[in-house]
Design a protein around this motif. Structure first.
Motif, short mmCIF file in Angstrom:
data_model
loop_
_atom_site.label_atom_id
_atom_site.label_comp_id
_atom_site.label_asym_id
_atom_site.label_seq_id
_atom_site.Cartn_x
_atom_site.Cartn_y
_atom_site.Cartn_z
N ARG A 199 62.36 103.70 36.06
CA ARG A 199 62.49 104.45 34.80
C ARG A 199 62.22 103.54 33.61
O ARG A 199 62.78 102.44 33.54
CB ARG A 199 63.92 105.00 34.70
CG ARG A 199 64.21 105.82 33.42
CD ARG A 199 65.71 105.94 33.21
NE ARG A 199 66.37 106.52 34.37
CZ ARG A 199 66.57 107.85 34.54
NH1 ARG A 199 66.20 108.70 33.61
NH2 ARG A 199 67.16 108.28 35.64
N ASN A 209 59.89 106.45 25.57
CA ASN A 209 58.64 107.15 25.90
C ASN A 209 57.36 106.41 25.51
O ASN A 209 56.28 106.76 25.97
CB ASN A 209 58.65 108.58 25.32
CG ASN A 209 58.84 108.57 23.83
OD1 ASN A 209 59.03 107.50 23.24
ND2 ASN A 209 58.81 109.72 23.20
N LYS A 259 60.90 111.21 36.92
CA LYS A 259 60.04 112.31 36.45
C LYS A 259 59.40 112.08 35.08
O LYS A 259 58.19 112.18 34.93
CB LYS A 259 60.87 113.60 36.39
CG LYS A 259 60.48 114.61 37.44
CD LYS A 259 61.08 115.92 37.05
CE LYS A 259 60.75 116.97 38.09
NZ LYS A 259 61.85 117.90 38.26
N ASP A 260 60.24 111.81 34.06
CA ASP A 260 59.70 111.61 32.70
C ASP A 260 58.81 110.38 32.67
O ASP A 260 57.75 110.37 32.03
CB ASP A 260 60.82 111.43 31.68
CG ASP A 260 61.50 112.77 31.40
OD1 ASP A 260 60.86 113.82 31.63
OD2 ASP A 260 62.67 112.75 30.99
N THR A 261 59.24 109.35 33.39
CA THR A 261 58.46 108.11 33.43
C THR A 261 57.05 108.41 33.96
O THR A 261 56.06 107.92 33.43
CB THR A 261 59.16 107.07 34.34
OG1 THR A 261 60.44 106.80 33.77
CG2 THR A 261 58.35 105.79 34.47
N ILE A 273 55.48 111.20 33.77
CA ILE A 273 54.73 111.94 32.74
C ILE A 273 54.21 110.96 31.67
O ILE A 273 53.04 111.00 31.29
CB ILE A 273 55.61 113.03 32.10
CG1 ILE A 273 55.95 114.08 33.17
CG2 ILE A 273 54.92 113.68 30.90
CD1 ILE A 273 56.97 115.11 32.74
#
Ligand code: ATP
Length: 419
Positions: free
Chosen positions: A166, A170, A196-198, A200
């Motif tokens: 992670r 952002n 997940k966000d990583t 993206i």
């Protein structure tokens, strides 16, 4: 199974090997004298929690890292200290195989994406925030305020338990796209997933072209580690899936064949250690195998490989067909020797990996394990004794004798000379 936070807190002795612990106690003593907080940071903390051996001792001081290092050297009776005033860092060399990297805790920010970071003094929290992933942004306090306390502002421990890579914010991949490769390397090594966000953020950075802004010599350093690591195949799949190979050169095709070659390489550990060859270099050669000379040179230059290196491997890669033909028709030891004698060991192993034919593989193994180790029995002095004079013919004679030696059983000087 992770080492638990409380275990580290209450029982650092149970987690940190005693040799390291003794060292850390001395660091603690120096910090007490100087009144500065001190931390063990980065990869070694991650690996201590995972129970994995790691020899890179990175220490961060909330204060003057260089002065700290100089005092530590005296206290440890260390061999020497190397200091870098510009970066406020130092290396204390205790012995040749035991070094401590000391830095001052710092705050870094980027004025624009991919610029060099602006560096200022900061506290330990700032120092952790400039790091790549939560699992790499933990610290173990080693001063007497809180000796053995795990400092984990960004949830690194939880991510280790959940097996997640992670980023801390952002813009992480945009600020430093090298982290894209680092994400793959840690995910592959530990069998972790991208959070997940990583994932993206990473995909967006790639779509927005940040791989093109990458510093390739820095990527080379990361690839060298990834290519040397266990679980290499997973890492290769990431590099392929996220188009890093295409960015290195559009003609690199990570197809089934190449994947198999990488898997074959993984089975050759014994051979590699026998000839003392670096695994990463072979991986490089495997992925570049289908490139033409011009493309090869472009890639080698991109990564700042030396001219000597380029000459050696260009030649080898482009000569493979010819070498293979010679090996096919070789039926004596001396033929095998002649085919491989001037070729670098890396290229020889590359041919071994790429070739399906058992017969070729055996010939290559015969060369590596036997023929390449044999020393000529008949030497210049033997010919001189016979009254021969040095010159081209002289050299050629020695070569012929040596080839004969390779081809006969239990060779002796007398047997060879008789032939
Ligand atoms: P390894 O076990 O492969 O050496 P490591 O975590 O020790 O892994 P290094 O490359 O030696 O990796 O870096 C040491 C630490 O410095 C990392 O744990 C991380 O905190 C930080 N770091 C290194 N490279 C970056 C980067 N590009 N961006 C942010 N932080 C980084």
């Amino acid at each position: 199974k992770l080492k638990f936070e409380s275990e580290i807190k209450n029982n650092i002795e149970g987690v940190v090997p005693s040799e390291l612990l003794n060292l850390l106690k001395i660091v603690e003593a120096v910090s007490k004298k100087r009144g500065e907080r001190v931390f063990l940071v980065g990869g070694i903390v991650r690996d201590l929690i995972l129970g994995i051996n790691n020899k890179d001792i990175d220490i961060v001081v909330e204060g003057d890292g260089i002065k700290f290092a100089l005092e530590l050297k005296d206290m440890l009776g260390a061999k020497k200290v190397k200091t870098h005033e510009k970066f406020k860092t130092a290396v204390v060399v205790v012995q040749d195989d035991l070094k401590l990297d000391i830095a001052s805790s710092r705050l870094e920010y980027y004025e624009y994406p991919t610029s060099l970071p602006v560096v200022e003094y900061g506290n330990i929290r700032d120092d952790m925030y400039r790091r790549d992933f939560s699992i790499n942004a933990m610290a173990l306090e080693i001063d007497s305020y809180n000796f053995g306390k795990l400092i984990d502002f960004y949830g690194g421990y939880e991510d280790l338990a959940a097996k997640k890579i992670r980023v801390l914010h952002n813009l992480s991949f945009v600020e430093d796209p090298t982290r894209i490769i680092r994400a793959f390397r840690f995910a592959a090594r530990y069998g972790f997933e991208l959070e997940k966000d990583t994932e993206i953020f990473l995909k967006n950075a790639i779509t927005d072209g940040f791989l093109k802004k990458i510093s390739w010599p820095r990527v080379k350093q990361e690839l060298e580690i990834l290519f040397s690591d266990k679980n290499l195949t997973r890492g290769m799949e990431y590099l392929n899936e996220y188009k890093v190979f295409v960015e290195i050169n559009p003609n690199i095709k990570y197809d089934l064949e190449m994947k198999k070659n990488i898997e074959r390489l993984e089975t050759l550990e014994d051979l590699l250690s026998f000839v003392k060859i670096k695994k990463w270099l072979l991986v490089f050669l495997i992925i570049l195998e289908n490139l033409k000379k011009k493309e090869l040179d472009l890639v080698f230059n991109k990564f700042n490989f030396s001219n000597k290196f380029i000459e050696k491997y260009d030649y080898g890669i482009l000569m493979r067909e010819k070498i293979l033909d010679q090996l096919e028709s070789a039926d004596k030891n001396s033929d095998i020797y002649k085919a491989l004698n001037n070729i670098s060991m890396e290229i020889i192993i590359l041919i071994h990996i790429q070739n399906r034919k058992k017969e070729i593989k055996l010939k290559i193994e015969n060369y590596i394990y036997n023929l390449s180790k044999i020393k000529p029995l008949i030497r210049g002095e033997d010919l001189l004794k016979n009254g021969e004079l040095p010159g081209i013919e002289f050299k050629e004679k020695l070569r012929v004798y040596f080839m004969k030696q390779l081809d006969i059983e239990n060779p002796t000087k007398e047997k060879i000379l008789k032939m």
